[in-house]
Design a protein around this motif. Structure first.
Motif, PDB file in Angstrom:
ATOM      1  N   ARG A 221       0.842  -1.198   0.000  1.00 31.28           N
ATOM      2  CA  ARG A 221       0.000   0.000   0.000  1.00 31.28           C
ATOM      3  C   ARG A 221       0.875   1.245   0.000  1.00 31.28           C
ATOM      4  N   PRO A 222       1.383   1.693  -1.168  1.00 35.39           N
ATOM      5  CA  PRO A 222       2.250   2.889  -1.192  1.00 35.39           C
ATOM      6  C   PRO A 222       1.571   4.139  -0.666  1.00 35.39           C
ATOM      7  N   SER A 223       0.245   4.224  -0.779  1.00 32.74           N
ATOM      8  CA  SER A 223      -0.448   5.445  -0.355  1.00 32.74           C
ATOM      9  C   SER A 223      -0.479   5.613   1.153  1.00 32.74           C
ATOM     10  N   LEU A 224      -0.149   4.558   1.924  1.00 35.94           N
ATOM     11  CA  LEU A 224      -0.147   4.692   3.378  1.00 35.94           C
ATOM     12  C   LEU A 224       0.943   5.629   3.875  1.00 35.94           C
ATOM     13  N   VAL A 225       1.890   5.987   3.014  1.00 36.27           N
ATOM     14  CA  VAL A 225       2.915   6.932   3.430  1.00 36.27           C
ATOM     15  C   VAL A 225       2.286   8.278   3.782  1.00 36.27           C
ATOM     16  N   ALA A 226       1.205   8.651   3.116  1.00 40.42           N
ATOM     17  CA  ALA A 226       0.549   9.930   3.414  1.00 40.42           C
ATOM     18  C   ALA A 226      -0.067   9.914   4.805  1.00 40.42           C
ATOM     19  N   ALA A 227      -0.734   8.812   5.169  1.00 38.99           N
ATOM     20  CA  ALA A 227      -1.338   8.726   6.505  1.00 38.99           C
ATOM     21  C   ALA A 227      -0.267   8.751   7.586  1.00 38.99           C
ATOM     22  N   ALA A 228       0.880   8.092   7.338  1.00 35.47           N
ATOM     23  CA  ALA A 228       1.950   8.083   8.332  1.00 35.47           C
ATOM     24  C   ALA A 228       2.567   9.471   8.500  1.00 35.47           C
ATOM     25  N   VAL A 229       2.763  10.176   7.389  1.00 33.59           N
ATOM     26  CA  VAL A 229       3.324  11.534   7.473  1.00 33.59           C
ATOM     27  C   VAL A 229       2.371  12.446   8.225  1.00 33.59           C
ATOM     28  N   GLN A 230       1.075  12.356   7.939  1.00 36.90           N
ATOM     29  CA  GLN A 230       0.108  13.200   8.631  1.00 36.90           C
ATOM     30  C   GLN A 230       0.056  12.872  10.123  1.00 36.90           C
ATOM     31  N   ALA A 231       0.149  11.578  10.470  1.00 36.64           N
ATOM     32  CA  ALA A 231       0.136  11.203  11.883  1.00 36.64           C
ATOM     33  C   ALA A 231       1.336  11.785  12.617  1.00 36.64           C
ATOM     34  N   PHE A 232       2.498  11.786  11.972  1.00 38.48           N
ATOM     35  CA  PHE A 232       3.682  12.374  12.609  1.00 38.48           C
ATOM     36  C   PHE A 232       3.620  13.902  12.604  1.00 38.48           C
ATOM     37  N   TYR A 233       3.225  14.483  11.505  1.00 46.74           N
ATOM     38  CA  TYR A 233       3.244  15.937  11.350  1.00 46.74           C
ATOM     39  C   TYR A 233       2.231  16.606  12.267  1.00 46.74           C
ATOM     40  N   LEU A 234       1.071  15.970  12.490  1.00 42.87           N
ATOM     41  CA  LEU A 234      -0.003  16.543  13.302  1.00 42.87           C
ATOM     42  C   LEU A 234      -0.104  15.871  14.664  1.00 42.87           C
ATOM     43  N   ARG A 235       0.976  15.307  15.156  1.00 36.73           N
ATOM     44  CA  ARG A 235       0.955  14.573  16.425  1.00 36.73           C
ATOM     45  C   ARG A 235       0.667  15.520  17.590  1.00 36.73           C
ATOM     46  N   ASP A 236       0.165  14.954  18.663  1.00 32.57           N
ATOM     47  CA  ASP A 236      -0.022  15.689  19.908  1.00 32.57           C
ATOM     48  C   ASP A 236       0.627  14.890  21.037  1.00 32.57           C
ATOM     49  N   PRO A 237       0.715  15.424  22.230  1.00 34.77           N
ATOM     50  CA  PRO A 237       1.371  14.686  23.331  1.00 34.77           C
ATOM     51  C   PRO A 237       0.759  13.319  23.587  1.00 34.77           C
ATOM     52  N   GLY A 238      -0.567  13.189  23.388  1.00 43.39           N
ATOM     53  CA  GLY A 238      -1.187  11.881  23.584  1.00 43.39           C
ATOM     54  C   GLY A 238      -0.708  10.853  22.575  1.00 43.39           C
ATOM     55  N   ASP A 239      -0.478  11.299  21.331  1.00 41.98           N
ATOM     56  CA  ASP A 239       0.013  10.365  20.304  1.00 41.98           C
ATOM     57  C   ASP A 239       1.405   9.854  20.630  1.00 41.98           C
ATOM     58  N   LEU A 240       2.216  10.687  21.267  1.00 37.81           N
ATOM     59  CA  LEU A 240       3.613  10.322  21.514  1.00 37.81           C
ATOM     60  C   LEU A 240       3.781   9.366  22.694  1.00 37.81           C
ATOM     61  N   ARG A 241       2.694   9.021  23.381  1.00 37.72           N
ATOM     62  CA  ARG A 241       2.826   8.053  24.472  1.00 37.72           C
ATOM     63  C   ARG A 241       3.312   6.707  23.944  1.00 37.72           C
ATOM     64  N   ALA A 242       2.826   6.333  22.750  1.00 39.07           N
ATOM     65  CA  ALA A 242       3.239   5.059  22.179  1.00 39.07           C
ATOM     66  C   ALA A 242       4.680   5.078  21.717  1.00 39.07           C
ATOM     67  N   CYS A 243       5.295   6.265  21.685  1.00 39.59           N
ATOM     68  CA  CYS A 243       6.678   6.387  21.207  1.00 39.59           C
ATOM     69  C   CYS A 243       7.663   6.649  22.333  1.00 39.59           C
ATOM     70  N   ARG A 244       7.194   6.612  23.572  1.00 42.03           N
ATOM     71  CA  ARG A 244       8.079   6.829  24.715  1.00 42.03           C
ATOM     72  C   ARG A 244       8.487   5.510  25.374  1.00 42.03           C
ATOM     73  N   ARG A 245       8.424   4.462  24.617  1.00 44.71           N
ATOM     74  CA  ARG A 245       8.825   3.130  25.046  1.00 44.71           C
ATOM     75  C   ARG A 245       9.294   2.385  23.808  1.00 44.71           C
ATOM     76  N   PRO A 246       9.924   1.232  23.974  1.00 48.20           N
ATOM     77  CA  PRO A 246      10.292   0.467  22.779  1.00 48.20           C
ATOM     78  C   PRO A 246       9.075   0.182  21.898  1.00 48.20           C
ATOM     79  N   PHE A 247       9.229   0.422  20.588  1.00 49.53           N
ATOM     80  CA  PHE A 247       8.097   0.275  19.674  1.00 49.53           C
ATOM     81  C   PHE A 247       7.613  -1.176  19.668  1.00 49.53           C
TER      82      PHE A 247
END
Length: 635
Positions: A221-247
Motif C-alpha cells: 500500500r504505497p499510499s499509506l505513506v501519506a497517513a503516516a506523514v500526517q500522523a507524525f506531522y499533526l501529532r499531539d502529546p497523547g500520540d507520543l505516548r506510544a513512542c516513549r517506550r520500545p516500539f
C-alpha cells in the motif's frame, strides 16, 4: 440567501457534483451508479498511482434533496496540498469531456474558486452574491449562466440565482450560448495545464532507513505513506505516548534502507519539522555529518508516524479487506482494468503485475468500494497487512545494496529572484530585460498611469485598475455641483444650522433686530448664478495659492518655467518686492513633475522591498528601474 443555507465545507475540502444534463427517467439512480463505476475504471490508471494528502477522489450516488437533483459526487479533504484540489478540477473537466451527458459543479469553502482564479477577466455583473449555480463544466469546457437571457436585463444584479434544474435545462439546450469567455477559460486551463504528466513531477523519491515491516507494508500500500506523514506531522502529546517506550509494532532492531515515494508536500513536511526521538524508543540518529544522516532521520520520523497509526487501531478482523475484494463489483472492476490494458501486457504473477495489482486494490478500496462496506482505518490496514504479508529481511537487504539514486531536493530552497519569477508567471506577466527597460522607460508613462488610476471609480469593494473593461468616463453635472456648493456655503438662510445662528447672534447683538432682518432679507433677494459662484470659488482658490506660495509648503512644489520665473524675479527686484513676489506666486505648479518626483522618492525609500509605489505601478504594468545613482555611489 441560498449561499447562507448552503452547508459549510471544511477549510481544506473541495466538493464536486456531476449531474445528468438531461432529465433522468425512472432508471436514473441505476444509470448514475453505473456511470460512477465506469468513470472510476476509465481514470483508474491515473487514480491508482496518485498519492493523496488526506482523502482520495470518490464518487458516490447522492439522492435528490430539495431543489438539488440526484447526482454522483463527493467531498475530498486535501489538507496542505492544494495540488490535490486542482488535480480534481482536471479530473472533473476530463470526465465531462469523456461523458458529455454529465454537467459538473465544483466548489470549496471559498465558493466558486474557479472564478477567483480568473478574477481579472470576469464580467462586471458577476460577484459572489449572484454566482451560485452559474458555473459548470460541460463537455470539457467551462460555462457561465448569465443573469438573464435578454441583454437589457443584464444589469439587474438583484436577479435571483437559478436553481440547478434550471441551469441544467439551459445547458442541455443552448450550451454554446453560455460558454465562458476565452480569457476566463484560459486562466482556469492554465492552472491545470500539464496534467497528467504533472503527477510524476509532483513526486519525490528519497532513501529512508526503515523497519522491515514498514517496507513490506509500503510495497502493498504505497499510499499509506501519506497517513503516516500526517500522523507524525499533526501529532499531539497523547500520540507520543506510544513512542516513549520500545516500539511494539515496528522495533528499531530490524531496519533496512529503502526508496520511498512521497509527494513534494509530504516530503517537505517531514524534512522541515525538527524532532528528537525518545531514547526509550530505540531509535538513535548518527552525527549530522554522517552521509546517510538524512535517510536515518526520515526513517525515524516515518516509523513514528506508523507506530502512532497502529496505536490507534481498533483491531478489525484481518479478513475485512479480503471481503471487500471478493465481491462481484471487484471482479467487474478488475475485468474492466484488463480490457483497458491497465497491466500493460505484464505477465500475471510477475513483480510489476503484482505492483500494479496492489495499486488497483488500494484504489478500489478507497474510491470504488460500495458505501455499505466497512471503512478501515490506516492503523487497522497496516496491522492486517503485517499479518498477511511475509517479510524477507535478507531480500530487502539485497535490494538495498542496489537502490536507484534518490531525487534532488534543491527545489525546497527558493531564491528571491526565483520567487519573483514565479509571481510574474502566476500573474501572466513577463519580466523585461535590463536593456529593454532602459530603452522603453519613460517618465511620462508613470504620470499618465497614475492619472488614469486616480480617474477610475473606487468604492468599499476596491479600486478599478486602468485596464478594466469598464470604459465609462467620469461625468460632471454643473447643476448638481452648484446645488452642492449652495448647501455647503449656505447661500440660503433657511439651510443655516443652529451653530451658525448662534455665532451670528454672538457677533450681531449690537446691530439690533431690524438690521439683522434687513440683512437677511437682502441675502434672500440675492440670486447667485452658477457662473458667478464658480468664479467666486476660483478667486478663493487663487487667493489661497498666493498665501501658500510664501510658505514652505508652496516652495516645496516644482513650478513650470521655474528658471524664467527666477530671472523675472531677479530683474524686478528694483521695481519693488511685491511685483516679483506676485509673479513667483502665480507661477503654475508642474503637476506631472511633482507627481513623478514624489513617486520616485517613495520608490527609492522602499530600498528594493515591496511598497505602495511599486505595488500600484506594477499592477498597472509599469516597472521602475533600479536607482542606479544610489547603487553606483554605494559601490
Amino acid at each position: 440567501m441560498e449561499a447562507l443555507r448552503r452547508p459549510a465545507l471544511p477549510e481544506d475540502a473541495v466538493r464536486y457534483r456531476l449531474f445528468a444534463a438531461a432529465a433522468a427517467g425512472p432508471g436514473g439512480e441505476a444509470l448514475l451508479r453505473r456511470c460512477a463505476e465506469v468513470v472510476l475504471v476509465r481514470f483508474a490508471p491515473l487514480l491508482a498511482a496518485y498519492v493523496w494528502q488526506r482523502q482520495p477522489f470518490r464518487l458516490r450516488y447522492v439522492p435528490r434533496r430539495g431543489e438539488t437533483p440526484a447526482h454522483i459526487g463527493g467531498t475530498t479533504l486535501f489538507g496542505d496540498n492544494v495540488e490535490d484540489e486542482w488535480f480534481i478540477v482536471y479530473l472533473v473537466r476530463e470526465i465531462t469531456r469523456e461523458f458529455p451527458g454529465l454537467a459538473a459543479r465544483i466548489d470549496d469553502n471559498d465558493g466558486e474558486f474557479l472564478l477567483i482564479e480568473a478574477a481579472d477577466f470576469l464580467p462586471k455583473w458577476l460577484n459572489p452574491e449572484n454566482s451560485e449555480n452559474r458555473v459548470f463544466f460541460y463537455k470539457g469546457e467551462l460555462h457561465i449562466i448569465p443573469l438573464s437571457e435578454t441583454p437589457e436585463q443584464d444589469c439587474d444584479l438583484s436577479a435571483p440565482c437559478p436553481t440547478i434544474p434550471q441551469a441544467l435545462a439551459l445547458l442541455s439546450t443552448r450550451s454554446e450560448q453560455f460558454l465562458a469567455a476565452e480569457p476566463i477559460r484560459a486562466a482556469v486551463n492554465k492552472r491545470i495545464d500539464g496534467y497528467p504528466e504533472k503527477i510524476q513531477a509532483s513526486l519525490h523519491r528519497a532513501r529512508c532507513f526503515l523497519p522491515a515491516g514498514i517496507v513490506a507494508v509500503l510495497r502493498q500500500r504505497p499510499s499509506l505513506v501519506a497517513a503516516a506523514v500526517q500522523a507524525f506531522y499533526l501529532r499531539d502529546p497523547g500520540d507520543l505516548r506510544a513512542c516513549r517506550r520500545p516500539f511494539r509494532t515496528f522495533p528499531a532492531e530490524q531496519r533496512v534502507m529503502a526508496l520511498v515515494t512521497f509527494t513534494r508536500c509530504l516530503y517537505a513536511q517531514m524534512v522541515q519539522q525538527k524532532f528528537v526521538p525518545d531514547r526509550r524508543s530505540g531509535y538513535t540518529l548518527p552525527a549530522p555529518s554522517h552521509p546517510q544522516y538524512r535517510a536515518y532521520e526520515l526513517g525515524m520520523k516515518l516509523a513514528h508516524g506508523f507506530e502512532i497509526l497502529c496505536s490507534k487501531s481498533s483491531k478489525v478482523a484481518p479478513d475485512t479487506k479480503r471481503n471487500v475484494l471478493s465481491g462481484p463489483l471487484w471482479e467487474r472492476f478488475l475485468r474492466s482494468l484488463k480490457e483497458k490494458d491497465y497491466f500493460k501486457g505484464e505477465m500475471e504473477g510477475s513483480a510489476k503485475y503484482l505492483e500494479l495489482l496492489h495499486m488497483a486494490e488500494d484504489h478500489f478500496q478507497q474510491s470504488v468500494a460500495p458505501e455499505s462496506s466497512v471503512e478501515v482505518s490506516p492503523g487497522d490496514e497496516i496491522l492486517t497487512l503485517l499479518q498477511t504479508t511475509s517479510i524477507d529481511l535478507k531480500e530487502f537487504e539485497r535490494e538495498a545494496a542496489c537502490l536507484p539514486p534518490e531525487d534532488d531536493d534543491s527545489w525546497l530552497d527558493i531564491t528571491p529572484d526565483a520567487l519573483d519569477q514565479m509571481l510574474k508567471e502566476a500573474r501572466n506577466e513577463s519580466l523585461p530585460s535590463t536593456n529593454e527597460e532602459e530603452q522603453k522607460y519613460d517618465l511620462e508613462t508613470v504620470a499618465e498611469s497614475m492619472k488614469a488610476f486616480v480617474s477610475k471609480v473606487s468604492s468599499h469593494e476596491g479600486a478599478e485598475m486602468p485596464w478594466s473593461s469598464d470604459e465609462s468616463h467620469v461625468t460632471f453635472d454643473v447643476d448638481s455641483f452648484t446645488k452642492a456648493l449652495d448647501r455647503i456655503l449656505g447661500t440660503d438662510s433657511e439651510e443655516l444650522d443652529s451653530d451658525d445662528l448662534d455665532e451670528e447672534e454672538e457677533f450681531d447683538l449690537s446691530d439690533g433686530d431690524d438690521e439683522g432682518l434687513d440683512a437677511g432679507n437682502q441675502r434672500q433677494d440675492q440670486k447667485v448664478s452658477p457662473e458667478e459662484l464658480v468664479g467666486s470659488l476660483k478667486s478663493y482658490m487663487n487667493e489661497m495659492d498666493r498665501e501658500l506660495a510664501q510658505t514652505n509648503v508652496g516652495k516645496s512644489f516644482t513650478t513650470k518655467k521655474r528658471g524664467a520665473s527666477f530671472v523675472e524675479a531677479a530683474t524686478s527686484e528694483s521695481a519693488g518686492p511685491d511685483s516679483g513676489a506676485e509673479d513667483a506666486e502665480l507661477a503654475p505648479v508642474d503637476v506631472d513633475m511633482n507627481l513623478v518626483a514624489n513617486l520616485l522618492e517613495s520608490y527609492s525609500a522602499q530600498a528594493g522591498l515591496a511598497g505602495p509605489t511599486s505595488n500600484i505601478l506594477q499592477s498597472m504594468g509599469v516597472y521602475l528601474p533600479e536607482n542606479t545613482d544610489h547603487t553606483g555611489s554605494s559601490s
